[in-house]
Design an enzyme around this catalytic site. Structure first.
Site, PDB file in Angstrom:
ATOM      1  N   SER A   6      -8.399  10.420  -3.372  1.00 36.68           N
ATOM      2  CA  SER A   6      -7.024  10.533  -3.852  1.00 36.68           C
ATOM      3  C   SER A   6      -6.074  10.339  -3.012  1.00 36.68           C
ATOM      4  O   SER A   6      -6.271  10.281  -1.684  1.00 36.68           O
ATOM      5  CB  SER A   6      -7.041  11.994  -4.340  1.00 36.68           C
ATOM      6  OG  SER A   6      -7.353  12.885  -3.474  1.00 36.68           O
TER       7      SER A   6
ATOM      8  N   HIS B 220       8.040  -7.173   1.933  1.00 36.24           N
ATOM      9  CA  HIS B 220       9.329  -7.714   2.164  1.00 36.24           C
ATOM     10  C   HIS B 220       9.533  -8.251   3.538  1.00 36.24           C
ATOM     11  O   HIS B 220       9.139  -7.786   4.485  1.00 36.24           O
ATOM     12  CB  HIS B 220      10.401  -6.556   2.104  1.00 36.24           C
ATOM     13  CG  HIS B 220      10.439  -6.199   0.657  1.00 36.24           C
ATOM     14  ND1 HIS B 220      11.603  -6.592  -0.402  1.00 36.24           N
ATOM     15  CD2 HIS B 220      10.069  -5.359   0.017  1.00 36.24           C
ATOM     16  CE1 HIS B 220      11.499  -6.036  -1.342  1.00 36.24           C
ATOM     17  NE2 HIS B 220      10.689  -5.192  -1.285  1.00 36.24           N
TER      18      HIS B 220
END
Length: 217
Positions: free
Chosen positions: A174, A145
């Site tokens: 992970s 953004h």
């Protein structure tokens, strides 16, 4: 299909075959509506696949239980041979309702996998090479953004897309987060829980434990 381990009992093999056949039958129904498909497609229970006409699959692609595959994109979702999308993983290039910009899409090459409970936001281009292993709870976001104009809300300033590129033969642990604008070189290993916000050269062991940083903007 991959050969089942010979050490397994007959009853276990029968259970695996039965489970696999159910996934293949679901896949046959999905394949009718895809842009391109080759070979077997395995589709798990309660898998949600939308805008199928934007999706291309190779041989032995697996969409595991509860995964969400949203096809709406300008460059399609492209899955190579022997690709696995883990249980409860979301792949989203665009808004559910088609508002705003339509996302670019995803290309994941042969023998690569994304672990369960992951999120792939491919509003910008995401390219994943061959033989890439991505662990569970991964987040890949190909979008940022804008926020420089203080007189406007961040939401109204729009977004930019640079894309994410992961080369061949990469192991990603992970609970990682990979942000927009990153290229990961081949042969790289990324440690579990790492934040990847810059390019990583090939054959690198990368560990970044999300150090806290703040400044006035």
């Amino acid at each position: 299909m991959v050969k089942i381990n010979d050490s397994l009992s007959r009853i276990t093999k029968i259970q695996i075959y039965f489970m696999s056949m159910n996934k293949i039958l679901r896949g046959l129904g999905v394949k009718l509506f895809l842009k391109k498909s080759r070979g077997l497609l395995f589709v798990g229970k309660r898998t949600h696949i939308t805008h199928k006409q934007y999706i291309e699959v190779g041989k032995n692609v697996k969409f595991e239980d509860l995964s969400e595959i949203q096809g709406l994109s300008i460059n399609n979702l492209q899955f190579g041979n022997n690709v696995t999308i883990g249980r409860n993983t979301q792949i989203r290039p665009s808004s559910y309702y088609g508002v705003g910009e339509i996302g670019y899409g995803l290309k994941i090459s042969d023998n690569s996998s994304i672990g369960p409970n992951s999120y792939v936001g491919c509003a910008g281009p995401i390219n994943i090479g061959k033989n890439v292993m991505i662990g569970p709870n991964a987040t890949l976001i190909a979008e940022n953004h804008n926020f420089k104009e203080k007189s406007k809300s961040i939401k109204s300033q729009g977004v930019i897309h640079k894309g994410i590129h992961i080369n061949d033969n990469v192991w990603i642990g992970s609970n990682i987060t990979i942000l927009d604008g990153v290229t990961i070189g081949s042969g790289t290993v990324i440690a579990a829980t790492s934040l990847v916000n810059k390019d990583i050269p090939q054959n690198t062991l990368y560990i970044n434990k999300k150090n806290v940083y703040s400044k006035n903007i």
